[in-house]
Design an enzyme around this catalytic site. Sequence first.
Site: not given
Ligand code: AMP
Length: 223
Positions: A13, A88, A124, A157, A168
């Site tokens: 994404k 989400r 990554r 990360r 996740r």
């Molecule tokens: P991502 O980089 O999109 O994988 O997001 C990393 C982490 O940020 C996720 O595992 C959540 O802990 C938090 N996070 C990101 N976007 C959201 C969202 N829309 N709702 C809740 N937590 C989020």
Amino acid sequence: MRVILFGPPGSGKGTQGDLIEKTYGFPRISTGDLLRQAVREQTPLGQKAAELMNQGRLVSDEIVEEIVRDRIKDPNCQRGYVLDGFPRTIQQAKSLERMDGKRREIVIEIEVDVDTVIRRLLSRKVCSSCGTVYNPVLHSSQEKGKCELCGGALIERADDQPEVIRQRMKVYQEQTEPVRDFYLKKSVYRKVDGSGRIQEVFDRIKLLLDAELAGIHEAKARE
Ligand code: AMP
């Protein structure tokens, strides 16, 4: 125009969102990036979010909704924007309707099998300073261990560890996948095959976006 990129962690994404931004000028809004920035800057919000993120759990709907509400007010989002990692949950999807419900939108799911996303997440690296993502297949600088943009050290990360990745994925299946039905009912849902080279995936997305934008122009011309 609003583009919502949908798909599990590691489906591409962020990468595809960047390409959409470069090609169409719609800024990419990643709630994950904005939260990680808050964690790096140790803001009160970042302190609240850090532990949940490190455990692979979702941050509260209220927090991310506020981040998005604020960000889409920016004048550079007026023509359109790309959402990466939001909504989400069903509650977040409903909240987006209340924030900016009249905007034309397209939801694009990037379909990738679980083994592939896990392999991608495990390999990554990200820049510890500016957050740029480095994929070993694409970036030789990962070997040098330094960010090409700012020289920051490349690290894994915190949530790309096997245990956290598993969590996740579980959260994605339980809380995020139901959001698909929400958009299917609105008839704005599309999906693309997310396998293959980055440019191949982008070409598939571009076909959908060009058709959508042509539809918007036609509708405007008729008005
Ligand atoms: P991502 O980089 O999109 O994988 O997001 C990393 C982490 O940020 C996720 O595992 C959540 O802990 C938090 N996070 C990101 N976007 C959201 C969202 N829309 N709702 C809740 N937590 C989020």
